[in-house]
Design a protein around this motif. Structure first.
Motif, PDB file in Angstrom:
ATOM      1  N   GLU A   1     -24.257 -19.950  -0.452  1.00 24.04           N
ATOM      2  CA  GLU A   1     -24.107 -18.848   0.503  1.00 24.04           C
ATOM      3  C   GLU A   1     -24.663 -19.250   1.863  1.00 24.04           C
ATOM      4  OE1 GLU A   1     -25.831 -15.204  -0.835  1.00 24.04           O
ATOM      5  OE2 GLU A   1     -24.068 -14.669  -2.026  1.00 24.04           O
ATOM      6  N   PHE A   2     -23.853 -19.054   2.898  1.00 22.32           N
ATOM      7  CA  PHE A   2     -24.243 -19.416   4.256  1.00 22.32           C
ATOM      8  C   PHE A   2     -24.586 -18.174   5.087  1.00 22.32           C
ATOM      9  CE2 PHE A   2     -21.976 -22.960   2.611  1.00 22.32           C
ATOM     10  CZ  PHE A   2     -22.456 -24.081   3.250  1.00 22.32           C
ATOM     11  N   GLY A   3     -24.831 -17.059   4.430  1.00 21.64           N
ATOM     12  CA  GLY A   3     -25.125 -15.813   5.126  1.00 21.64           C
ATOM     13  C   GLY A   3     -24.080 -14.765   4.799  1.00 21.64           C
ATOM     14  N   LYS A   4     -24.109 -13.667   5.532  1.00 22.76           N
ATOM     15  CA  LYS A   4     -23.189 -12.554   5.295  1.00 22.76           C
ATOM     16  C   LYS A   4     -22.233 -12.317   6.463  1.00 22.76           C
ATOM     17  CE  LYS A   4     -25.129 -11.533   1.344  1.00 22.76           C
ATOM     18  NZ  LYS A   4     -24.404 -11.772   0.067  1.00 22.76           N
ATOM     19  N   GLU A   5     -22.433 -13.031   7.543  1.00 22.19           N
ATOM     20  CA  GLU A   5     -21.641 -12.807   8.747  1.00 22.19           C
ATOM     21  C   GLU A   5     -20.382 -13.676   8.729  1.00 22.19           C
ATOM     22  OE1 GLU A   5     -21.968 -13.484  13.607  1.00 22.19           O
ATOM     23  OE2 GLU A   5     -23.649 -13.934  12.284  1.00 22.19           O
TER      24      GLU A   5
ATOM     25  N   SER B   1     -17.997 -15.637  10.846  1.00 22.96           N
ATOM     26  CA  SER B   1     -17.993 -16.180  12.206  1.00 22.96           C
ATOM     27  C   SER B   1     -17.406 -17.576  12.202  1.00 22.96           C
ATOM     28  CB  SER B   1     -19.419 -16.228  12.761  1.00 22.96           C
ATOM     29  OG  SER B   1     -20.167 -17.246  12.124  1.00 22.96           O
ATOM     30  N   PRO B   2     -16.833 -18.000  13.335  1.00 20.77           N
ATOM     31  CA  PRO B   2     -16.306 -19.369  13.427  1.00 20.77           C
ATOM     32  C   PRO B   2     -17.395 -20.416  13.219  1.00 20.77           C
ATOM     33  CG  PRO B   2     -15.437 -18.015  15.211  1.00 20.77           C
ATOM     34  CD  PRO B   2     -16.508 -17.216  14.532  1.00 20.77           C
ATOM     35  N   GLU B   3     -18.629 -20.129  13.648  1.00 15.62           N
ATOM     36  CA  GLU B   3     -19.712 -21.086  13.513  1.00 15.62           C
ATOM     37  C   GLU B   3     -20.023 -21.367  12.040  1.00 15.62           C
ATOM     38  OE1 GLU B   3     -19.465 -19.431  17.353  1.00 15.62           O
ATOM     39  OE2 GLU B   3     -19.851 -18.354  15.471  1.00 15.62           O
ATOM     40  N   ILE B   4     -20.123 -20.293  11.244  1.00 13.80           N
ATOM     41  CA  ILE B   4     -20.388 -20.470   9.814  1.00 13.80           C
ATOM     42  C   ILE B   4     -19.212 -21.177   9.152  1.00 13.80           C
ATOM     43  CG2 ILE B   4     -20.593 -19.230   7.623  1.00 13.80           C
ATOM     44  CD1 ILE B   4     -22.452 -17.274   8.967  1.00 13.80           C
ATOM     45  N   ASN B   5     -17.982 -20.808   9.537  1.00  8.79           N
ATOM     46  CA  ASN B   5     -16.815 -21.460   8.962  1.00  8.79           C
ATOM     47  C   ASN B   5     -16.805 -22.951   9.266  1.00  8.79           C
ATOM     48  OD1 ASN B   5     -13.669 -22.300   9.456  1.00  8.79           O
ATOM     49  ND2 ASN B   5     -13.933 -20.973   7.681  1.00  8.79           N
ATOM     50  N   ARG B   6     -17.185 -23.338  10.492  1.00  6.69           N
ATOM     51  CA  ARG B   6     -17.227 -24.757  10.837  1.00  6.69           C
ATOM     52  C   ARG B   6     -18.291 -25.481  10.019  1.00  6.69           C
ATOM     53  NH1 ARG B   6     -15.856 -22.864  16.186  1.00  6.69           N
ATOM     54  NH2 ARG B   6     -18.071 -22.607  16.728  1.00  6.69           N
ATOM     55  N   LYS B   7     -19.405 -24.807   9.762  1.00  3.93           N
ATOM     56  CA  LYS B   7     -20.456 -25.395   8.931  1.00  3.93           C
ATOM     57  C   LYS B   7     -19.934 -25.649   7.518  1.00  3.93           C
ATOM     58  CE  LYS B   7     -24.816 -26.371   7.755  1.00  3.93           C
ATOM     59  NZ  LYS B   7     -25.585 -27.510   8.300  1.00  3.93           N
TER      60      LYS B   7
ATOM     61  N   PHE C   1     -15.116 -16.981   3.248  1.00  2.63           N
ATOM     62  CA  PHE C   1     -15.556 -16.562   4.578  1.00  2.63           C
ATOM     63  C   PHE C   1     -16.964 -17.053   4.884  1.00  2.63           C
ATOM     64  CE2 PHE C   1     -12.277 -13.155   4.174  1.00  2.63           C
ATOM     65  CZ  PHE C   1     -11.591 -13.428   5.346  1.00  2.63           C
ATOM     66  N   CYS C   2     -17.899 -16.821   3.960  1.00  2.96           N
ATOM     67  CA  CYS C   2     -19.314 -17.133   4.209  1.00  2.96           C
ATOM     68  C   CYS C   2     -19.942 -17.958   3.097  1.00  2.96           C
ATOM     69  CB  CYS C   2     -20.128 -15.844   4.370  1.00  2.96           C
ATOM     70  SG  CYS C   2     -19.451 -14.662   5.532  1.00  2.96           S
ATOM     71  N   SER C   3     -19.130 -18.548   2.251  1.00  2.00           N
ATOM     72  CA  SER C   3     -19.688 -19.265   1.102  1.00  2.00           C
ATOM     73  C   SER C   3     -18.782 -20.410   0.682  1.00  2.00           C
ATOM     74  CB  SER C   3     -19.890 -18.301  -0.077  1.00  2.00           C
ATOM     75  OG  SER C   3     -18.639 -17.776  -0.503  1.00  2.00           O
TER      76      SER C   3
END
Length: 241
Positions: free
Chosen positions: A17-21, A23-29, A52-54
């Motif tokens: 899990e990379f958070g709950k938001e 966002s393009p930034e999390i997607n790039r990560k 989306f976030c995971s």
């Protein structure tokens, strides 16, 4: 970037899990971590499914244990990955808007207080990030739809929407890869198959890629469709910084 969590998902999957938001930034990560894991060739990892976030990592517990996989993931997640600093891949998807190909485009225009021509211009004026694939094989969850085009789903969903239909459902736009029921407002159709089980790689795109819709007329639609059916059509793909 929020704290990243590694969770168990059954006896052969791990959820990162990379958070709950969203966002393009999390997607790039997430995209960067997927690429890094592919380069590492971790023995026992069967599949990686970004959302989306995971990121869901499926593994063979006979080859690698949960504890060992978790340790490997923790090391990779601490590495400085170039999330989004390299080139992005943009697929041009030709779309014939309106008429029999997009029977709901006037509804979309009326809801937005715009002309049909303005709707087409706005819809085709930006690149859409593919956050994830799901629902149907090759169905892309796209981000970036202009708020002016946000349109409620149909009150009565259609029993069948043809493969290749391009529509809007709420704040999302996308392409139906297969014939299926659906409630999205249909604005056009592409002759391109985003999913084709007869291709070496059945799904055309991946999460982290981008889609750019390109308006075409009916004559061009039919020309491309014939090429697609003969297996002779290749989408234009841009590698952009």
């Amino acid at each position: 970037m929020p704290d990243i969590r590694i969770l168990t998902e059954g006896d052969s999957s791990v959820l990162v899990e990379f958070g709950k938001e969203i966002s393009p930034e999390i997607n790039r990560k997430i995209t960067a971590i997927v690429q890094l894991m592919r380069e590492q060739h971790i023995e026992g990892v069967v599949d990686m499914i970004p959302a989306f976030c995971s990121l869901l990592v499926n593994y063979d517990p006979r080859v690698i244990s949960y504890d060992d996989l978790k340790k490997r993931l923790e090391i990779l997640l601490k590495m400085e990955v170039t999330a989004g600093e390299g080139c992005r891949k943009v697929y041009e998807i030709p779309v014939c808007y309106g008429g029999e190909y997009g029977p709901d485009i006037e509804n979309i225009a009326e809801h937005a207080g715009l002309s049909v021509e303005e709707v087409i211009k706005i819809h085709s004026s930006r690149d859409y990030l593919i956050y994830m694939l799901g629902f149907l094989p090759g169905f892309c969850y796209l981000g970036g739809l202009d708020e002016r085009l946000h349109t409620p789903r149909l009150a009565n969903p259609r029993i069948k929407i043809n493969a290749g239909s391009v529509g809007i459902g709420g704040s999302q736009t996308g392409i139906y890869p297969l014939d299926s029921p659906g409630g999205w407002q249909l604005m056009g159709m592409t002759p391109v198959k985003t999913y084709d089980p007869d291709r070496n790689i059945p799904i055309l795109v991946e999460a982290g890629d981008y889609i750019r819709f390109v308006p075409i007329d009916e004559e061009e639609y039919k020309r491309i469709r014939e090429l697609v059916e003969r297996g002779e059509y290749q989408c234009t793909v841009h590698e952009e910084a």
